[in-house]
Scaffold this active site. Sequence first.
Site, PDB file in Angstrom:
ATOM      1  N   HIS A 269      10.283  55.936  75.117  1.00 22.47           N
ATOM      2  CA  HIS A 269       8.963  56.051  74.486  1.00 22.47           C
ATOM      3  C   HIS A 269       8.055  54.895  74.915  1.00 22.47           C
ATOM      4  CE1 HIS A 269       6.221  57.245  71.142  1.00 22.47           C
ATOM      5  NE2 HIS A 269       5.903  55.960  71.193  1.00 22.47           N
ATOM      6  N   GLU A 270       8.539  53.683  74.742  1.00 20.77           N
ATOM      7  CA  GLU A 270       7.716  52.512  75.087  1.00 20.77           C
ATOM      8  C   GLU A 270       7.485  52.438  76.599  1.00 20.77           C
ATOM      9  OE1 GLU A 270       6.135  51.215  72.744  1.00 20.77           O
ATOM     10  OE2 GLU A 270       7.380  51.944  71.086  1.00 20.77           O
ATOM     11  N   HIS A 273       4.563  54.548  77.385  1.00 22.61           N
ATOM     12  CA  HIS A 273       3.314  53.807  77.153  1.00 22.61           C
ATOM     13  C   HIS A 273       3.075  52.831  78.310  1.00 22.61           C
ATOM     14  CE1 HIS A 273       2.139  55.088  73.155  1.00 22.61           C
ATOM     15  NE2 HIS A 273       3.295  54.754  72.607  1.00 22.61           N
ATOM     16  N   GLU A 299      -0.328  58.079  73.398  1.00 23.31           N
ATOM     17  CA  GLU A 299       0.874  58.625  72.782  1.00 23.31           C
ATOM     18  C   GLU A 299       1.400  59.829  73.575  1.00 23.31           C
ATOM     19  OE1 GLU A 299       2.229  56.868  70.584  1.00 23.31           O
ATOM     20  OE2 GLU A 299       3.727  58.137  69.619  1.00 23.31           O
TER      21      GLU A 299
HETATM   22 ZN    ZN Z   1       3.955  55.352  70.684  1.00 23.66          ZN
END
Ligand code: ZN
Length: 508
Positions: A269-270, A273, A299
């Site tokens: 997830h990170e 980003h 996101e």
């Molecule tokens: Zn996020």
Amino acid sequence: MIATAKSTLDELCAFVRETAMLESIQSLLEWDERTKMPVQAGEYRAEQITYLSGMIHQRRTDPRIEQWLDELVASPLADDPHSDIGTTARQLRRDYDRRTRLPQSLVEALTRQSVLGQQAWVKAREENNFRAFRPCLEEMIRLKKEQAAAIGFCSQPYDALLDEYEPGESTERVAAILAGLREQLSPLVAEVVATGKQAPIEILRREYPTSKQEAFGQAVAARIGFSFERGRLDVTHHPFCSGMGPHDCRITTRYDAHFFPSAFFGILHEAGHGIYDQGLRSEQYGLPPGSYVSLGIHESQSRLWENFVGRNYSFWRYFFPQAQAAFPSALAGVRLEEFYFAINQVQPSLIRVEADEATYNLHIIVRFELEQALIRGDLVVADLPAAWREKYREYLGIEPADDADGVLQDIHWSAGLFGYFPTYLLGNLYAAQFYDAADRQLGGLEGLFAQGEFEPLLLWLRHNIHQQGQCYSPGELALRVSGQPLAPTALMGHLRRKLAPLYGIRCG
Ligand code: ZN
């Protein structure tokens, strides 16, 4: 005329880039505070950050910006709204207007209430005492309404709050999209639950040594395209991704030696980003064409890598043997199909941050509907816990036994973040549309994933999304990239296609 406008542009950009440099220094201080800083350094660090924030605010509201912008838009240089110069003029004007409309006293009151609110929230949550938190939340809502009125809005105050995170979006449009999603998603979740089928999640709760998780997570993040020469991975309590320069983007995670998904999918997830951040045009660093466009689009990048790629069967056809080699005691006799089912289990639960890919969206819809009602004045804070329970019962079929696992679970409202929650869900919707478009245009992504090839998708995202910066609004970007305005269709299609074979339910 053009020559003067050109020098105005240069002056403006130099000034804004310098401000961005101060902001990057502040990011570095904040990253350090959350990862490495000794405890007793906290007080002086707060002074350092407050000092920098003041300087940044002064520069961002410097009246020269308005003069430069007026001169710039009077020239033909900024005529094309989607060009770099047009984008710079438009977005800097937006930022300047939003900031200067807020009286200094209100900015200070919001900052103070946010600090007090978060402190009260921590205590109230620990003690499961919503009544103690109530006055703080009431005051924050009063201030947020004042903020919305100062900024201005089209049809309702929530518009002004949402617009801060998702520029150009309206409450009405987001409400319609989310309601459409809920109408299809609630029955899908109910259908899954009714099968009574359980994924073998015990597999994920075996022994996964932290150091092995770190090495494996780092290797996968690098493989999908996060550059460790322009970034790093560290440990924190609350994972985040932070950029502090055109070639320095840092992500964090936390490890649980007895639960594989939290760090692994957290890293993906990170890293998602971070990949967006690393894909922005570095020569435009600090300027709108080199900045992310909205929280929802940010996101979408994290969710795309975490869920659409990281929970994909083909992804694990490639990585599962490596995972088995890294975690032999946990995964030696496990079949890929079992592992895949375990990481894609759908089950209504009470806590948003632990929710699965499908039910997560319902957690957000609850919050979006409640915060809208609070800002509109249709719901008073005293009635919030009961309203929370009712919505959980209706949308997820469960309700919390107490407020700590209910209305007190998230920090957002205590910090004044109203209009923020829906961006998580918009991210899922954007991700679904982007993924489908990439899949079509690249002739099938799964075949590539099974070979460990992620670069075609990475380059597609770079070209279509990252390098666009703020040249298009999030809505325009979605339309350009996917050919469709934002709608629940792609996300629902993705979830049904995935869950039908796992749970033996109908596909369409
Ligand atoms: Zn996020």
